[in-house]
Each structure stands twice: as structure tokens, then as C-alpha cells.
Design a protein around this motif. Structure first.
Motif, PDB file in Angstrom:
ATOM      1  N   ASN A  93       0.828  -1.218   0.000  1.00 51.37           N
ATOM      2  CA  ASN A  93       0.000   0.000   0.000  1.00 51.37           C
ATOM      3  C   ASN A  93       0.858   1.262   0.000  1.00 51.37           C
ATOM      4  O   ASN A  93       0.464   2.287  -0.545  1.00 51.37           O
ATOM      5  N   GLU A  94       2.033   1.189   0.636  1.00 48.73           N
ATOM      6  CA  GLU A  94       2.940   2.344   0.616  1.00 48.73           C
ATOM      7  C   GLU A  94       3.411   2.615  -0.807  1.00 48.73           C
ATOM      8  O   GLU A  94       3.523   3.762  -1.228  1.00 48.73           O
ATOM      9  N   ALA A  95       3.676   1.544  -1.559  1.00 48.98           N
ATOM     10  CA  ALA A  95       4.103   1.689  -2.957  1.00 48.98           C
ATOM     11  C   ALA A  95       2.974   2.291  -3.790  1.00 48.98           C
ATOM     12  O   ALA A  95       3.208   3.137  -4.662  1.00 48.98           O
ATOM     13  N   LYS A  96       1.736   1.879  -3.501  1.00 48.87           N
ATOM     14  CA  LYS A  96       0.590   2.418  -4.248  1.00 48.87           C
ATOM     15  C   LYS A  96       0.405   3.906  -3.968  1.00 48.87           C
ATOM     16  O   LYS A  96       0.050   4.680  -4.857  1.00 48.87           O
ATOM     17  N   LYS A  97       0.653   4.309  -2.722  1.00 48.73           N
ATOM     18  CA  LYS A  97       0.556   5.741  -2.385  1.00 48.73           C
ATOM     19  C   LYS A  97       1.600   6.550  -3.132  1.00 48.73           C
ATOM     20  O   LYS A  97       1.317   7.639  -3.625  1.00 48.73           O
ATOM     21  N   VAL A  98       2.808   6.002  -3.223  1.00 49.35           N
ATOM     22  CA  VAL A  98       3.879   6.680  -3.968  1.00 49.35           C
ATOM     23  C   VAL A  98       3.475   6.801  -5.440  1.00 49.35           C
ATOM     24  O   VAL A  98       3.597   7.871  -6.057  1.00 49.35           O
ATOM     25  N   LEU A  99       2.976   5.699  -6.009  1.00 43.90           N
ATOM     26  CA  LEU A  99       2.541   5.708  -7.410  1.00 43.90           C
ATOM     27  C   LEU A  99       1.455   6.762  -7.638  1.00 43.90           C
ATOM     28  O   LEU A  99       1.565   7.600  -8.544  1.00 43.90           O
ATOM     29  N   ALA A 100       0.404   6.718  -6.814  1.00 46.84           N
ATOM     30  CA  ALA A 100      -0.725   7.645  -6.977  1.00 46.84           C
ATOM     31  C   ALA A 100      -0.257   9.093  -6.864  1.00 46.84           C
ATOM     32  O   ALA A 100      -0.662   9.958  -7.656  1.00 46.84           O
ATOM     33  N   TYR A 101       0.611   9.362  -5.896  1.00 43.87           N
ATOM     34  CA  TYR A 101       1.116  10.728  -5.681  1.00 43.87           C
ATOM     35  C   TYR A 101       1.942  11.197  -6.883  1.00 43.87           C
ATOM     36  O   TYR A 101       1.726  12.300  -7.412  1.00 43.87           O
ATOM     37  N   GLU A 102       2.872  10.358  -7.341  1.00 41.39           N
ATOM     38  CA  GLU A 102       3.773  10.742  -8.438  1.00 41.39           C
ATOM     39  C   GLU A 102       3.011  10.981  -9.747  1.00 41.39           C
ATOM     40  O   GLU A 102       3.280  11.936 -10.468  1.00 41.39           O
ATOM     41  N   VAL A 103       2.060  10.097 -10.055  1.00 41.13           N
ATOM     42  CA  VAL A 103       1.310  10.220 -11.311  1.00 41.13           C
ATOM     43  C   VAL A 103       0.398  11.444 -11.271  1.00 41.13           C
ATOM     44  O   VAL A 103       0.300  12.197 -12.237  1.00 41.13           O
ATOM     45  N   THR A 104      -0.260  11.667 -10.133  1.00 40.46           N
ATOM     46  CA  THR A 104      -1.150  12.833  -9.999  1.00 40.46           C
ATOM     47  C   THR A 104      -0.339  14.131 -10.077  1.00 40.46           C
ATOM     48  O   THR A 104      -0.769  15.112 -10.678  1.00 40.46           O
ATOM     49  N   LYS A 105       0.850  14.113  -9.493  1.00 42.34           N
ATOM     50  CA  LYS A 105       1.729  15.294  -9.527  1.00 42.34           C
ATOM     51  C   LYS A 105       2.113  15.634 -10.976  1.00 42.34           C
ATOM     52  O   LYS A 105       2.109  16.794 -11.376  1.00 42.34           O
TER      53      LYS A 105
END
Length: 406
Positions: A288-300
Motif C-alpha cells: 500500500n505504501e508503494a501504491k501511495k507513492v505511485l498515486a502521488y507521483e502520477v497525480t503530480k
């Protein structure tokens, strides 16, 4: 230091290449001009285009010059690739409007200043073509027998392929020839569904101009089951915040399957591959930590750092029982709307696309209002269903919407 070819290979972009060794050597020795075509069939790019934008950005960062070619001419014909039905016809005005929207979205990642990248439109040369001259110059070099073996035509042949669409391959090949003459463009890139069209363009330049040209395709963005990613219950995952809010966009990536995390981090972020592999190897609750990083980076990348942070804060507050509503997709209704069923409300506010989908959600126990599960699809919406003038709706585990009463 890794070459751009190695970078694209390592991150999992490259699917098929013509003249592989020649192209690898060229990219190491020279700075080239390359192009990717985008047919403006809608007023926003979607996540399927995002992989191609990332490739253009990787290439530009290494000093190569991208051309984003808008298909103002080809869109008037329609690409049969991957389609079982013929596309609907758009007017020149609709196509032009869509093209303007695309340019804004490209500019988030690609630098168009000082000729570092070019945006052109194939309407500039296709719409004024003399048909007989075109047939003599280009059509004479194409074998119909060979064209009919192309994957993009095979699917359409079952239902009936129009002569209009049959021209698409010739037009796309001619685009490459035209860009080669205008800008010395030597490489065409695109999704793997474009392979037949791309190799036809490479072949056309090599035969007409007697000089090298190359093609490269990328893997389409699919999940671990092989299905195209970027489909939501409302349709496509759009890059336009008006069509898919930054919060919904963030939530999409936050909720992808564990098996897809590493691939998406490699294709859709600029994180170093060591970090991508580290995050992709996490297991259990840690993924889930990896998914948060993914979601944050792509949205940014697609929206902004502020949008990514707001979406992250809102998701975490809601998930932990907090009430930060700032980024939750919100619609406002007036009191005249009250008295309808919950199904009608979900459809009229466009939270769900159809009554059948809304009814299915209720029947499967996936609809919650203020933490209370809704089991009656005919529940009437009254004012007492709102708390402090707003109703918090949850679909499934993590998709939130808010309806505010005016």
C-alpha cells in the motif's frame, strides 16, 4: 551511462522495433527528431496516451526532439486499429477544438520552447492533397494483399471494412514521409496496435527517399490480466481535471492490483529503477505504501504537486475516519431535486453512468451513505439524509463522492 534505448528497454516501454541495432547505434551517436501521432477524437487525452507522453519526455530529456502530430486529417477518416466498428465522424471545428485541448495537456510534460519540440497537424498536408497524385506517388507502392494481412484490418474485415478506413494506413505512412521531408524526422513511435501502420511508413521512406527510417512501438498499458488499464465505472480515466478530478485520478492509482504496481511505477513515473524495484517487491500491507507513492507521483505529473497532496490528504483523512472534504468530487443540487430515489440521484449527478449500474451497486452492498449501508434501491432521498447540508457517499471501499444541498 545508460543510453536512452537502454532506459526505455529497462523501464519496459519497448515492444517492437525495426532495424534494432541500427536504431540503438543512431540514438547513442546523434540527437534525432522523432514523432508520435495523436488523433484528436475527444477533447482530452486519457491515460492510454500517458505512456506515449512519458516516452516523449524521456527522449527529450536526452536531447532528442519530439513532434506531437495531431491527426486533424486522419481523424476525418478514423483509425480502424483495435476497432470492431467504424468511428463516428467529427467536424473540422470539433477536431480543432480537441487539438487545442491536447496541446495544453502535452505542455505539462514536454517543453515546446525554442524548437525543442514541435506540434504539427496532418490536416496541413492531407486536406489539400490531389487524390490522383497521391495515388500515383504513394498508393502505387502499397500491396493490397499485404495490407489485408495487417492486424488492424483483420478485425474490421469480419464486420465490413470501408474504403474510407482502408486509406488510413496510406495516410499515416504519408505523414511520416512528410515529417521526414519537413523536419528530417527519422523515427516514428506509437502503441503496439500501430505496428502495421508504422512499418508501412518506414518502408515508404526507405523506398521513396532511399534513406534510413525507423519504427518503435510500446506495450499498451494493460493490467496483469491483459486488460487495458484506465477504464473506470464512468468510462475513460481522463487527464482533464474537469472530466476526471485529481482526487478520482489519485484514487484510481491508489487502488490498482498489487501485481500492477511495479509496471506502473516504471512506465508512469520518473523514479529511478532501483526505487521502482524496491517498491514493487513490497508485499502484504506494505505494498500500500508503494501504491501511495505511485498515486502521488502520477497525480503530480498530470495535475500538480498541490493537487497530489490534497488528494493524498483527503484520501487518508476519509480512510482514517477524518472529514477532510477538500478534494472529494462534489456536486451541488437544489432542494427541488429531493423526493427522487437514490438511484435517480446517483445518475442525475453523474456519480454513476446508468440506473442499471447504480442498482447493481446497491444490490451488491457496495453503496454507503454516512457509513450506513444502503440496501433499498428505491430509497427516497429526503433532507434528513444530509448532515450539515451534505451527503457523503462511498462506492465500494474507497471511492467517495459528496452531494451538497443548496
Amino acid at each position: 551511462m545508460a543510453s536512452i534505448y537502454d532506459t526505455l528497454l529497462d523501464r519496459g516501454y519497448i515492444k517492437q522495433v525495426t532495424h534494432e541495432e541500427e536504431l540503438r547505434e543512431l540514438l547513442e551517436k546523434e540527437k534525432i527528431t522523432f514523432y508520435i501521432g495523436f488523433d484528436p477524437t475527444a477533447d482530452s487525452l486519457h491515460v492510454g496516451h500517458f505512456v506515449q507522453m512519458m516516452v516523449m519526455t524521456h527522449m527529450q530529456r536526452e536531447g532528442h526532439r519530439p513532434i506531437a502530430l495531431l491527426g486533424g486529417g486522419t481523424t476525418m477518416v478514423g483509425d480502424p486499429s483495435g476497432k470492431t466498428d467504424m468511428r463516428k465522424m467529427l467536424t473540422k471545428e470539433q477536431i480543432q477544438h480537441n487539438a487545442e485541448c491536447f496541446k495544453k495537456q502535452f505542455s505539462k510534460l514536454i517543453d515546446f520552447s525554442d524548437d525543442k519540440a514541435i506540434m504539427d497537424n496532418n490536416a496541413n498536408w492531407l486536406l489539400g492533397l490531389n487524390y490522383v497524385e497521391f495515388l500515383r506517388e504513394v498508393g502505387a507502392l502499397f500491396s493490397v494483399n499485404r495490407m489485408l494481412t495487417a492486424e488492424c484490418y483483420k478485425q474490421r474485415l469480419e464486420k465490413g471494412l470501408t474504403f474510407l478506413e482502408f486509406n488510413y494506413m496510406l495516410m499515416q505512412s504519408y505523414d511520416f514521409l512528410e515529417l521526414n521531408r519537413r523536419y528530417n524526422c527519422v523515427l516514428q513511435m506509437g502503441g503496439d496496435d500501430q505496428w502495421s501502420n508504422i512499418i508501412s511508413g518506414v518502408d515508404l521512406i526507405r523506398r521513396k527517399e532511399s534513406k534510413p527510417a525507423y519504427g518503435m512501438t510500446f506495450a499498451l498499458l494493460t493490467n496483469s490480466e491483459g486488460k487495458k488499464m484506465g477504464k473506470t465505472e464512468k468510462g475513460a480515466l481522463w487527464l482533464d481535471p474537469e472530466k476526471t478530478s485529481p482526487y478520482e485520478f489519485y484514487q484510481y492509482w491508489r487502488n490498482i492490483a498489487d501485481a500492477d504496481v511495479e509496471k506502473c511505477l516504471a512506465l508512469l513515473t520518473f523514479l529511478p529503477m532501483d526505487e521502482v524495484r524496491r517498491l514493487g517487491a513490497l508485499e502484504g500491507a506494505e505494498i500500500n505504501e508503494a501504491k501511495k507513492v505511485l498515486a502521488y507521483e502520477v497525480t503530480k505529473l498530470i495535475h500538480s504537486e498541490e493537487d497530489a497532496q490534497n488528494a493524498k490528504n483527503a484520501a487518508e483523512a476519509l480512510f482514517s475516519g477524518g472529514q477532510d472534504m477538500s478534494a472529494v468530487p462534489t456536486v451541488t443540487i437544489d432542494k427541488d431535486t429531493l423526493g427522487c430515489t437514490i438511484i435517480d440521484l446517483l445518475v442525475s449527478t453523474k456519480i454513476l453512468p446508468s440506473k442499471s449500474e447504480a442498482r447493481r451497486l446497491v444490490q451488491q452492498g457496495g453503496l454507503t451513505i454516512h457509513d450506513e449501508k444502503i440496501t433499498d434501491a428505491n430509497m427516497v432521498v429526503t433532507e434528513d439524509k444530509f448532515k450539515d447540508g451534505s451527503m457523503l457517499i462511498r462506492r465500494g471501499k474507497k471511492n467517495y463522492n459528496r452531494i451538497v444541498l443548496e
